[in-house]
Design a protein around this motif. Structure first.
Motif, PDB file in Angstrom:
ATOM      1  N   CYS A 235     101.561  56.137 -53.425  1.00 19.25           N
ATOM      2  CA  CYS A 235     102.138  55.942 -54.754  1.00 19.25           C
ATOM      3  C   CYS A 235     101.178  55.293 -55.750  1.00 19.25           C
ATOM      4  O   CYS A 235     101.431  55.328 -56.946  1.00 19.25           O
ATOM      5  N   GLY A 236     100.126  54.676 -55.282  1.00 17.18           N
ATOM      6  CA  GLY A 236      99.192  54.030 -56.202  1.00 17.18           C
ATOM      7  C   GLY A 236      99.859  52.871 -56.915  1.00 17.18           C
ATOM      8  O   GLY A 236     100.498  52.035 -56.299  1.00 17.18           O
ATOM      9  N   THR A 237      99.752  52.837 -58.253  1.00 15.05           N
ATOM     10  CA  THR A 237     100.308  51.724 -59.022  1.00 15.05           C
ATOM     11  C   THR A 237     101.793  51.896 -59.324  1.00 15.05           C
ATOM     12  O   THR A 237     102.415  50.982 -59.848  1.00 15.05           O
ATOM     13  N   PHE A 238     102.351  53.062 -59.034  1.00 10.78           N
ATOM     14  CA  PHE A 238     103.763  53.305 -59.312  1.00 10.78           C
ATOM     15  C   PHE A 238     104.618  52.972 -58.095  1.00 10.78           C
ATOM     16  O   PHE A 238     104.157  53.040 -56.961  1.00 10.78           O
ATOM     17  N   ARG A 239     105.847  52.613 -58.341  1.00 12.43           N
ATOM     18  CA  ARG A 239     106.792  52.344 -57.261  1.00 12.43           C
ATOM     19  C   ARG A 239     106.957  53.592 -56.396  1.00 12.43           C
ATOM     20  O   ARG A 239     106.889  54.706 -56.889  1.00 12.43           O
TER      21      ARG A 239
ATOM     22  N   ASP B  89     109.562  55.053 -55.089  1.00 12.39           N
ATOM     23  CA  ASP B  89     110.992  55.311 -55.018  1.00 12.39           C
ATOM     24  C   ASP B  89     111.412  56.165 -56.209  1.00 12.39           C
ATOM     25  O   ASP B  89     110.568  56.697 -56.928  1.00 12.39           O
ATOM     26  N   CYS B  90     112.701  56.276 -56.412  1.00 12.77           N
ATOM     27  CA  CYS B  90     113.232  57.131 -57.474  1.00 12.77           C
ATOM     28  C   CYS B  90     112.716  56.738 -58.855  1.00 12.77           C
ATOM     29  O   CYS B  90     112.318  57.591 -59.648  1.00 12.77           O
ATOM     30  N   SER B  91     112.708  55.452 -59.152  1.00 11.99           N
ATOM     31  CA  SER B  91     112.274  55.018 -60.483  1.00 11.99           C
ATOM     32  C   SER B  91     110.774  55.190 -60.669  1.00 11.99           C
ATOM     33  O   SER B  91     110.316  55.495 -61.770  1.00 11.99           O
ATOM     34  N   GLY B  92     109.991  55.021 -59.602  1.00  8.61           N
ATOM     35  CA  GLY B  92     108.556  55.280 -59.694  1.00  8.61           C
ATOM     36  C   GLY B  92     108.276  56.744 -59.978  1.00  8.61           C
ATOM     37  O   GLY B  92     107.401  57.089 -60.779  1.00  8.61           O
ATOM     38  N   TYR B  93     109.030  57.617 -59.328  1.00  6.92           N
ATOM     39  CA  TYR B  93     108.901  59.064 -59.541  1.00  6.92           C
ATOM     40  C   TYR B  93     109.213  59.424 -60.998  1.00  6.92           C
ATOM     41  O   TYR B  93     108.434  60.111 -61.662  1.00  6.92           O
ATOM     42  N   VAL B  94     110.337  58.947 -61.514  1.00  9.33           N
ATOM     43  CA  VAL B  94     110.727  59.244 -62.891  1.00  9.33           C
ATOM     44  C   VAL B  94     109.735  58.620 -63.872  1.00  9.33           C
ATOM     45  O   VAL B  94     109.308  59.267 -64.834  1.00  9.33           O
ATOM     46  N   THR B  95     109.340  57.376 -63.628  1.00  8.21           N
ATOM     47  CA  THR B  95     108.376  56.688 -64.491  1.00  8.21           C
ATOM     48  C   THR B  95     107.069  57.471 -64.565  1.00  8.21           C
ATOM     49  O   THR B  95     106.521  57.689 -65.648  1.00  8.21           O
ATOM     50  N   TYR B  96     106.552  57.891 -63.410  1.00  4.92           N
ATOM     51  CA  TYR B  96     105.298  58.633 -63.359  1.00  4.92           C
ATOM     52  C   TYR B  96     105.428  59.961 -64.107  1.00  4.92           C
ATOM     53  O   TYR B  96     104.580  60.311 -64.926  1.00  4.92           O
ATOM     54  N   CYS B  97     106.492  60.698 -63.835  1.00  5.39           N
ATOM     55  CA  CYS B  97     106.675  62.011 -64.466  1.00  5.39           C
ATOM     56  C   CYS B  97     106.838  61.915 -65.977  1.00  5.39           C
ATOM     57  O   CYS B  97     106.396  62.806 -66.710  1.00  5.39           O
ATOM     58  N   LEU B  98     107.454  60.853 -66.449  1.00  6.67           N
ATOM     59  CA  LEU B  98     107.651  60.667 -67.894  1.00  6.67           C
ATOM     60  C   LEU B  98     106.485  59.952 -68.562  1.00  6.67           C
ATOM     61  O   LEU B  98     106.519  59.682 -69.754  1.00  6.67           O
ATOM     62  N   GLN B  99     105.469  59.614 -67.766  1.00  3.20           N
ATOM     63  CA  GLN B  99     104.263  58.936 -68.257  1.00  3.20           C
ATOM     64  C   GLN B  99     104.610  57.616 -68.951  1.00  3.20           C
ATOM     65  O   GLN B  99     104.116  57.302 -70.025  1.00  3.20           O
ATOM     66  N   LEU B 100     105.471  56.845 -68.294  1.00  4.14           N
ATOM     67  CA  LEU B 100     105.854  55.525 -68.782  1.00  4.14           C
ATOM     68  C   LEU B 100     105.054  54.466 -68.035  1.00  4.14           C
ATOM     69  O   LEU B 100     104.417  54.761 -67.025  1.00  4.14           O
ATOM     70  N   PRO B 101     105.076  53.217 -68.479  1.00 10.62           N
ATOM     71  CA  PRO B 101     104.316  52.164 -67.796  1.00 10.62           C
ATOM     72  C   PRO B 101     104.767  51.984 -66.340  1.00 10.62           C
ATOM     73  O   PRO B 101     105.961  52.026 -66.043  1.00 10.62           O
ATOM     74  N   ALA B 102     103.815  51.778 -65.453  1.00 14.88           N
ATOM     75  CA  ALA B 102     104.120  51.561 -64.037  1.00 14.88           C
ATOM     76  C   ALA B 102     104.982  50.319 -63.864  1.00 14.88           C
ATOM     77  O   ALA B 102     104.919  49.388 -64.663  1.00 14.88           O
ATOM     78  N   GLY B 103     105.804  50.313 -62.820  1.00 12.15           N
ATOM     79  CA  GLY B 103     106.601  49.146 -62.489  1.00 12.15           C
ATOM     80  C   GLY B 103     108.030  49.175 -62.989  1.00 12.15           C
ATOM     81  O   GLY B 103     108.801  48.267 -62.696  1.00 12.15           O
ATOM     82  N   LEU B 104     108.404  50.208 -63.740  1.00 11.85           N
ATOM     83  CA  LEU B 104     109.784  50.267 -64.227  1.00 11.85           C
ATOM     84  C   LEU B 104     110.732  50.543 -63.062  1.00 11.85           C
ATOM     85  O   LEU B 104     110.344  51.112 -62.047  1.00 11.85           O
ATOM     86  N   ASN B 105     111.983  50.137 -63.226  1.00  7.30           N
ATOM     87  CA  ASN B 105     112.994  50.402 -62.215  1.00  7.30           C
ATOM     88  C   ASN B 105     114.250  50.918 -62.910  1.00  7.30           C
ATOM     89  O   ASN B 105     114.270  51.120 -64.121  1.00  7.30           O
ATOM     90  N   THR B 106     115.318  51.109 -62.143  1.00  9.49           N
ATOM     91  CA  THR B 106     116.540  51.658 -62.731  1.00  9.49           C
ATOM     92  C   THR B 106     117.152  50.742 -63.781  1.00  9.49           C
ATOM     93  O   THR B 106     117.914  51.197 -64.629  1.00  9.49           O
ATOM     94  N   ASN B 107     116.814  49.464 -63.742  1.00 11.88           N
ATOM     95  CA  ASN B 107     117.294  48.526 -64.764  1.00 11.88           C
ATOM     96  C   ASN B 107     116.512  48.659 -66.069  1.00 11.88           C
ATOM     97  O   ASN B 107     117.082  48.495 -67.149  1.00 11.88           O
ATOM     98  N   SER B 108     115.220  48.920 -65.974  1.00 13.48           N
ATOM     99  CA  SER B 108     114.380  48.931 -67.177  1.00 13.48           C
ATOM    100  C   SER B 108     114.135  50.330 -67.755  1.00 13.48           C
ATOM    101  O   SER B 108     113.758  50.440 -68.924  1.00 13.48           O
ATOM    102  N   LEU B 109     114.337  51.386 -66.999  1.00 11.14           N
ATOM    103  CA  LEU B 109     114.124  52.736 -67.530  1.00 11.14           C
ATOM    104  C   LEU B 109     114.931  53.020 -68.801  1.00 11.14           C
ATOM    105  O   LEU B 109     114.399  53.608 -69.746  1.00 11.14           O
ATOM    106  N   PRO B 110     116.197  52.610 -68.876  1.00  3.93           N
ATOM    107  CA  PRO B 110     116.949  52.877 -70.111  1.00  3.93           C
ATOM    108  C   PRO B 110     116.348  52.242 -71.374  1.00  3.93           C
ATOM    109  O   PRO B 110     116.626  52.688 -72.483  1.00  3.93           O
ATOM    110  N   LEU B 111     115.503  51.223 -71.208  1.00  2.56           N
ATOM    111  CA  LEU B 111     114.855  50.602 -72.363  1.00  2.56           C
ATOM    112  C   LEU B 111     113.849  51.543 -73.021  1.00  2.56           C
ATOM    113  O   LEU B 111     113.473  51.355 -74.173  1.00  2.56           O
TER     114      LEU B 111
END
Length: 166
Positions: free
Chosen positions: A4-8, A10-32
């Motif tokens: 996974c490298g710098t991304f989580r 799990d599910c939120s790491g996958y979505v974060t990576y695909c959407l090119q958002l900052p690494a480390g987001l989770n299901t709580n912070s993705l809606p932000l």
């Protein structure tokens, strides 16, 4: 999961990576980083998030009733598997779990779909439906009634179903 490298991993790491958002987001912070949308506004590439639980990509409705959709998800290394992203079909909002809400990445919220396009961006293609239905772990979980519904949906797309034997 070292892959996974710098991304989580799990599910939120996958979505974060695909959407090119900052690494480390989770299901709580993705809606932000997203705009809440309605069920009727969902398009391929939007995501369904259940804060504190799970997040998945929306890949299109299985038919015009908008009761089921194709989903891409990554269960993560902490689960029994599979330990990779996979495609499946689920009912809206996400099976029996009603906490899932639809979102669109913030920078995509202003993009309008091309009205002249012949492609309906809200519907899964027949190929997506066929692949999702045949993906592990889906096939064994479906009742014959569900299998019949998916076959009917595929037929509605006008595709050759030669290798479907159920």
């Amino acid at each position: 999961c070292p892959y996974c490298g710098t991304f989580r991993c799990d599910c939120s790491g996958y979505v974060t990576y695909c959407l090119q958002l900052p690494a480390g987001l989770n299901t709580n912070s993705l809606p932000l980083y997203a705009t809440a949308i309605t069920k009727d506004e969902l398009q391929k590439g939007d995501f369904m998030d259940c804060v504190g639980d799970h997040v998945v990509f929306f890949a299109g409705w299985t038919d015009s009733s908008k009761t089921a959709y194709v989903v891409y998800q990554e269960p993560g290394c902490h689960t029994e598997g599979p330990h990779h992203a996979f495609k499946s079909v689920t009912t809206y909002p996400f099976g029996t779990n009603t906490c899932f809400k639809p979102y669109r990445r913030e920078s995509l919220a202003a993009i309008e779909s091309n009205a002249e396009s012949a492609v309906d961006s809200t519907m899964a293609s027949a190929k997506d439906l066929k692949e999702a239905f045949l993906q592990y772990p889906n096939l064994e979980k479906h009742s014959q009634e569900d299998k019949d519904k998916v076959v009917a949906q595929l037929r509605a797309h006008g595709k050759d179903l030669g290798y479907f034997t159920f």
